[in-house]
Design an enzyme around this catalytic site. Structure first.
Site, PDB file in Angstrom:
ATOM      1  N   ARG A 104     -67.490 -48.629 -37.505  1.00 36.16           N
ATOM      2  CA  ARG A 104     -67.783 -49.815 -36.699  1.00 36.16           C
ATOM      3  C   ARG A 104     -66.840 -50.917 -37.152  1.00 36.16           C
ATOM      4  O   ARG A 104     -66.591 -51.073 -38.362  1.00 36.16           O
ATOM      5  CB  ARG A 104     -69.229 -50.285 -36.882  1.00 36.16           C
TER       6      ARG A 104
ATOM      7  N   ASP B  43     -60.157 -47.007 -34.989  1.00 37.73           N
ATOM      8  CA  ASP B  43     -60.705 -46.617 -33.687  1.00 37.73           C
ATOM      9  C   ASP B  43     -61.723 -47.651 -33.228  1.00 37.73           C
ATOM     10  O   ASP B  43     -62.230 -47.571 -32.121  1.00 37.73           O
ATOM     11  CB  ASP B  43     -61.377 -45.239 -33.799  1.00 37.73           C
TER      12      ASP B  43
ATOM     13  N   GLU C 124     -64.103 -55.789 -30.444  1.00 46.55           N
ATOM     14  CA  GLU C 124     -63.637 -54.829 -29.430  1.00 46.55           C
ATOM     15  C   GLU C 124     -64.376 -54.946 -28.089  1.00 46.55           C
ATOM     16  O   GLU C 124     -63.872 -54.476 -27.067  1.00 46.55           O
ATOM     17  CB  GLU C 124     -63.814 -53.387 -29.941  1.00 46.55           C
TER      18      GLU C 124
ATOM     19  N   HIS D 265     -61.871 -46.846 -29.484  1.00 46.44           N
ATOM     20  CA  HIS D 265     -63.201 -46.243 -29.672  1.00 46.44           C
ATOM     21  C   HIS D 265     -63.318 -44.896 -28.954  1.00 46.44           C
ATOM     22  O   HIS D 265     -64.245 -44.670 -28.169  1.00 46.44           O
ATOM     23  CB  HIS D 265     -64.291 -47.212 -29.182  1.00 46.44           C
TER      24      HIS D 265
END
Ligand code: NAI
Length: 334
Positions: A239, A263, A268, A300
């Site tokens: 996260r 990622d 985000e 993500h």
């Protein structure tokens, strides 16, 4: 009880998940697709649905939950493992049940972490671009053997355990940090549990697989980065909030951090999963991150395999089906 013929509103629906969700529904419920993220401005779209389904970046804050309760929403089926985006005390106060998908494919996420690691190490992203430009030189593409390197795994649950297995296969030495150590895992892959400071100072590569909690928020910050080896590689598929991004940018600028694979990103939610190619990027922090040749960002997508999508769909409808039968959802959070 959720009625069989009830409408279910799916927020943040993406084209990549519709087929698996439709198949798992098996024509039992009336599904409504909504591309919009749940937020204070879109919450009215939940009207008429006693059950809604959310993805990772939907806003399920206090304010939104108050409105959902007023609209008659009683059940929320998360299509994610993490539930840090749901204000649980407010959901509890309104008697809204929350279920999630606890594990859809730890392999998908762990394998993506390794993909980021190998790409950054062997500079595949740069090599690919060069070859497409007819530049076949090797200067600047030197990597290192994974064999013999020390990898620190922060969070050794389901995903961290798969990462440990793969990295053990490469011949890496493993360090683990987790408040609930897995003794059997440690024995199987010769992993040594240690404290966060030692992990940071001894690891050549650090990979994050812990959930976002108060205790893990900014677990990677100016102080922990300072303890890391010069040239360390940092991988985060967990996260965004685990990493203080500005501290990472400072570490990259000074050369202390050798490579970063992300990622996930702490801000985000307004960027990832959407095409912004016609817009002016307003986020100066990610803009700076994207400017480094030794930073690799994916939006993500670590979970995004066909196996994981089917598992997400099946678990989501297992939760919804149980509610429709007056039972507790199998993967109840609340
Ligand atoms: P898990 O619950 O199996 O493992 C998490 C581990 O973190 C547990 O062993 C727990 O004890 C440990 N942990 C808790 N607090 C910690 C702390 N302060 N420091 C270090 N470790 C701590 O969860 P799983 O399935 O392995 O997933 C890990 C995380 O990966 C999820 O919470 C989620 O945030 C992220 N994730 C990311 C995906 C992506 O597509 N990028 C997809 C799925 C999950």
């Amino acid at each position: 009880m959720l009625q069989k013929n009830m409408n279910i509103m799916f927020f943040s629906t993406h084209s990549f998940e519709k087929d698996s969700l439709t198949a798992s529904n098996n024509n039992e419920f009336t599904l409504h697709w909504q591309e919009a993220r749940l937020s204070p401005t879109t919450v009215a779209l939940a009207k008429g649905s006693s059950c809604i389904s959310l993805f990772v970046n939907d806003d399920c804050s206090e304010e939104v939950l108050d409105e959902l309760a007023r609209l008659g929403v009683r059940y929320i089926a998360l299509r994610s493992a993490g539930y840090n985006h749901v204000h649980l005390p407010t959901a509890r106060r309104h008697g809204i049940q929350i279920a999630r998908v606890p594990a859809y494919s730890p392999y998908a996420v762990a394998e993506h972490s390794i993909a980021l690691m190998l790409t950054l190490n062997r500079k595949i992203h740069r090599a690919h671009n060069r070859v497409r430009e007819m530049n076949f030189s090797l200067d600047g593409l030197t990597g290192f053997d994974m064999h013999g390197k020390t990898v620190g795994i922060i969070g050794t649950g389901k995903i961290g355990a798969v990462a440990a297995k793969i990295l053990h296969g490469f011949g890496c030495s493993l360090l683990g940090y987790d408040p609930c150590p897995d003794v059997e895992l440690a024995q199987r892959y010769d992993m040594k549990y240690t404290d966060i400071d030692s992990l940071c100072s001894e690891a050549d590569i650090i990979t994050l697989h812990a959930p976002l909690l108060e205790s893990t928020k900014y677990i990677i910050n100016h102080a922990t980065i300072k303890r890391m080896k010069r040239g360390v590689m940092l991988i985060n598929t967990s996260r965004g909030g685990l990493v203080e991004t500005k501290a990472v940018v400072a570490g990259l600028k000074s050369g202390h951090i050798g490579a970063v694979g992300l990622d996930v990103y702490e801000d985000e939610s307004t960027l990832f999963f959407e095409d912004h190619s016609d817009s002016i990027l307003q986020d100066d922090v990610i803009a700076r991150l994207m400017s480094f040749p030794n930073v690799l960002i994916t939006s993500h997508q670590a979970f995004l395999t066909d196996t994981a999508l089917q598992n997400i769909a099946d678990a989501t409808f297992a939760n919804i089906r149980a509610w429709s039968q007056g039972l507790n959802a199998p993967y109840l959070v609340l």
